[in-house]
Design a protein around this motif. Structure first.
Motif, PDB file in Angstrom:
ATOM      1  N   HIS A  88       0.327  -4.270  13.792  1.00 48.34           N
ATOM      2  CA  HIS A  88      -0.572  -3.713  12.788  1.00 48.34           C
ATOM      3  C   HIS A  88      -1.147  -2.596  13.603  1.00 48.34           C
ATOM      4  CE1 HIS A  88       0.387  -7.383  10.527  1.00 48.34           C
ATOM      5  NE2 HIS A  88      -0.312  -8.137  11.407  1.00 48.34           N
ATOM      6  N   SER A 129      -2.424   0.337  12.407  1.00 44.64           N
ATOM      7  CA  SER A 129      -3.494   0.918  11.734  1.00 44.64           C
ATOM      8  C   SER A 129      -4.641   0.024  11.647  1.00 44.64           C
ATOM      9  CB  SER A 129      -2.995   1.205  10.233  1.00 44.64           C
ATOM     10  OG  SER A 129      -1.906   2.191  10.354  1.00 44.64           O
ATOM     11  N   VAL A 130      -4.683  -1.064  12.251  1.00 40.21           N
ATOM     12  CA  VAL A 130      -5.826  -2.057  12.276  1.00 40.21           C
ATOM     13  C   VAL A 130      -6.662  -2.039  13.571  1.00 40.21           C
ATOM     14  CG1 VAL A 130      -6.449  -4.515  12.045  1.00 40.21           C
ATOM     15  CG2 VAL A 130      -4.630  -3.407  10.437  1.00 40.21           C
ATOM     16  N   TYR A 131      -7.782  -1.991  13.718  1.00 44.27           N
ATOM     17  CA  TYR A 131      -8.496  -1.800  14.725  1.00 44.27           C
ATOM     18  C   TYR A 131      -9.409  -3.063  14.586  1.00 44.27           C
ATOM     19  CZ  TYR A 131      -6.866   2.885  15.395  1.00 44.27           C
ATOM     20  OH  TYR A 131      -6.127   4.025  15.447  1.00 44.27           O
ATOM     21  N   GLU A 161      -3.636  -3.752   7.148  1.00 46.63           N
ATOM     22  CA  GLU A 161      -2.406  -2.830   7.560  1.00 46.63           C
ATOM     23  C   GLU A 161      -2.143  -2.254   6.274  1.00 46.63           C
ATOM     24  OE1 GLU A 161       0.225  -0.746   9.625  1.00 46.63           O
ATOM     25  OE2 GLU A 161      -1.669  -1.859  10.472  1.00 46.63           O
ATOM     26  N   PRO A 170      -5.470   0.910   3.527  1.00 47.43           N
ATOM     27  CA  PRO A 170      -6.643   1.798   4.098  1.00 47.43           C
ATOM     28  C   PRO A 170      -8.048   1.314   3.485  1.00 47.43           C
ATOM     29  CG  PRO A 170      -4.611   3.148   3.783  1.00 47.43           C
ATOM     30  CD  PRO A 170      -4.422   1.715   2.923  1.00 47.43           C
ATOM     31  N   TYR A 189     -11.220  -6.976  11.393  1.00 49.69           N
ATOM     32  CA  TYR A 189      -9.885  -6.116  11.605  1.00 49.69           C
ATOM     33  C   TYR A 189     -10.362  -5.383  10.364  1.00 49.69           C
ATOM     34  CZ  TYR A 189      -8.246 -10.283  14.268  1.00 49.69           C
ATOM     35  OH  TYR A 189      -7.863 -11.223  15.007  1.00 49.69           O
ATOM     36  N   HIS A 210      -9.145  -1.510   8.923  1.00 43.22           N
ATOM     37  CA  HIS A 210      -8.102  -0.240   8.643  1.00 43.22           C
ATOM     38  C   HIS A 210      -8.960   0.560   7.783  1.00 43.22           C
ATOM     39  CE1 HIS A 210      -4.122   1.185   7.011  1.00 43.22           C
ATOM     40  NE2 HIS A 210      -4.784   2.086   7.414  1.00 43.22           N
ATOM     41  N   SER A 236      -6.812   6.145   7.442  1.00 47.56           N
ATOM     42  CA  SER A 236      -6.033   5.551   8.688  1.00 47.56           C
ATOM     43  C   SER A 236      -6.377   6.125   9.943  1.00 47.56           C
ATOM     44  CB  SER A 236      -4.681   5.714   8.389  1.00 47.56           C
ATOM     45  OG  SER A 236      -4.235   4.711   7.442  1.00 47.56           O
TER      46      SER A 236
END
Length: 539
Positions: free
Chosen positions: A98, A100-102, A138, A141, A159, A161, A165
């Motif tokens: 994933h 785009s995921v922080y 993911e 956005p 988690y 997004h 992005s």
């Protein structure tokens, strides 16, 4: 005026808290208030901001209120969220796909109470949308999730997004998440005045109080479940701003709750709630309402001069409900009264609805009296404007109902049992749809005098009584006069501008007593924005 003063900007916890020597933190104010005891009065400086809680449930008669130049500096603000200051991990750190995921670990003190709750996340002040899985985040956005199974699970992994992005480690945006359970807790007989309380995570509400409390001109926003909860008392001029939808939980904006409501009452006066329009997949928000243990009911709930946009008015477990000059915009009213002598009185209720809806706009029970209701319903809707599903009497007087939608088989008034009396009312099928019932009364007896029905086309403004359909008003007149009907007409009432709230009748030759006795009411309005809401409450 105040025993303790608190100022987050110029205060010091080494000070006494007296005039000119304010404390700085709510923690210091709480300690000092508990030491003083009794009905302590705490002043919070205009323009101050705190990210902490004030817990005074053990004291009765407490006052917490703003002081200083509120008009210029704004309401003092107490927040239930904190900034996310670092610790972000990437898909490489997590060894997942994933990209785009922080993610970040987050601790909080939200208590157990919601099956799926816990913290929420804001990006530059905008609430991100909850998704159920990291894969969903993911794909979307501007969304987030966390791995907590219960609202009390802490720490959790958030988690996120970001919208666009972007990378939260370098995009210069501010990210914040819910930290606190609630921000103001008071005991019986408390007053909380002109505070801005926001972004808490539990159903206890941002402001939580006991019996006989007053919440006066407070602003509540960003609270994921309930905004405020009192056992009894009054919400006065308070605004709950809920311009978001969190599908994890239903919510009650301004709530009364007591396990035993016997001898207790609740009053909402001059309050405003902004909420999402009820729809599938949208958070179910009750603007004004509450409940008890289901056995020991409140004596009375009264709602006066309130404005609701979106959501609904609702609740159970009260013997009598009185609503006066409510304005509902794209909103619904469904309040169930209980107990011996149960009754509802609705006076000058205004309903303006443009969104698509299925169901009932006003659902009532008990002995119901409606006077001066004005309704303009457009959009694609079905079923009823007013629905009563019990054998108690329904009395409707001096009201105007306009259907400007486009879906067949609708009813203005529908009563499944008991006596129905409708006098001095106007029924306008402006959309021209077929199978339209002005009144459907299954209970049998219908008294219907001095009414106006339009148009004359068969089944475009029909009356149905005891299962017998009268396809237009003229057929009803022939069958019902003189025993059940007198002085009504089938004519165009020429309603001035109902879509914009002007329900004046401009046609000549109508019954003298039909229509609104009080057509020119200045209703409470919903501010255009959160900023406008805060400005209104500075006065």
């Amino acid at each position: 005026m105040f025993d303790l003063h608190v100022d987050s900007v110029v205060g010091s916890d080494a000070a006494s808290g007296a005039v000119g020597a304010p404390l700085q933190t709510l923690a210091a104010a709480e300690t000092a208030a508990l030491a003083l005891g009794g009905a302590v009065r705490i002043g919070l400086a205009a323009g101050s901001e705190w990210r902490e809680s004030l817990e005074l449930a053990s004291l009765a008669g407490v006052t917490i209120a703003a002081y200083g130049d509120i008009a210029a500096e704004g309401l003092p603000m107490i927040r239930g969220d904190d900034p996310i200051t670092g610790g972000w991990e990437t898909s490489a750190d997590r060894s997942d796909a994933h990209a785009s995921v922080y993610s970040v670990e987050w601790t909080h003190d939200i208590a157990t109470g919601q099956a799926v709750g816990g913290p929420s996340v804001w990006e530059d002040g905008a609430l991100l949308t909850w998704r159920d899985t990291v894969a969903d985040v993911e794909a979307n956005p501007g969304s987030f999730t966390h791995d907590g199974a219960d609202s009390a699970d802490s720490p959790v992994t958030l988690y996120v997004h970001p919208a666009g992005s972007t990378d939260p480690r370098a995009d210069g945006k501010t990210y914040e998440a819910t930290r606190r359970n609630r921000v103001v807790t008071v005991g019986d007989g408390a007053t909380v005045r002109q505070l801005w309380c926001r972004r808490v995570g539990h159903d206890d509400g941002a402001i939580n109080g006991g019996t006989g409390c007053l919440v006066d001109r407070c602003l509540l926003d960003g609270n994921i479940v309930h905004d405020a909860l009192l056992a009894s008392g009054e919400y006065r001029g308070t605004i709950a701003w809920r311009d978001f939808s969190d599908p994890r939980n239903d919510a009650i904006a301004l709530e009364f709750y007591a396990a035993d409501g016997t001898g207790l009452s609740g009053l909402w006066r001059g309050c405003v709630v902004k909420a999402p329009v009820l729809a599938s997949g949208v958070q179910d928000v009750t603007a004004l309402g509450g409940h008890t243990n289901g056995t020991d009911f409140y004596d009375l709930w009264e709602m006066v001069d309130c404005a609701i946009e979106g959501g609904k008015i609702g609740g159970n477990d009260v013997v009598e409900a009185v609503a006066t000059r409510l304005s509902l915009v794209d909103a619904a009213y469904a309040l169930k009264v209980e107990g011996t002598g149960k009754a509802q009185t609705l006076t000058d209720l205004q309903l303006i609805h443009e969104a698509a809806a299925a169901g009932r706009f006003v659902e009532v029970n008990g002995a119901v009296a409606i006077d001066g209701m004005r309704a303009h319903v457009s959009g694609a809707w079905t079923n009823q404007i007013v629905y009563q599903n019990d054998a108690n009497p329904l009395v409707v007087t001096g009201s105007v109902f306009v259907d400007a939608g486009g879906t067949a088989f609708r009813r203005c008034l529908y009563h499944t049992g008991g006596d129905t009396s409708v006098t001095g009312c106007v029924f306008e099928n402006a959309s021209g749809v077929s199978q339209f019932r002005a009144v459907e009364a299954e209970g049998g007896f219908l008294a219907a005098d001095d009414n106006v029905y339009h148009p004359a086309t068969w089944q475009h403004c029909a009356i149905e009584v005891g299962g017998v359909l009268y396809g237009d008003a003229a057929t009803w007149f022939a069958a019902a006069r003189p025993a059940q009907e007198a002085n009504s007409v089938q004519a165009d009432p020429e309603i001035a501008d109902p879509e914009n709230g002007d329900f004046s009748l401009e046609a000549a030759g109508l019954p003298a007593t039909c229509g609104l006795a009080r057509p020119a009411i200045l209703y409470t309005t919903v501010p255009a924005s959160l900023a406008a809401a805060e400005l209104r409450l500075r006065a």
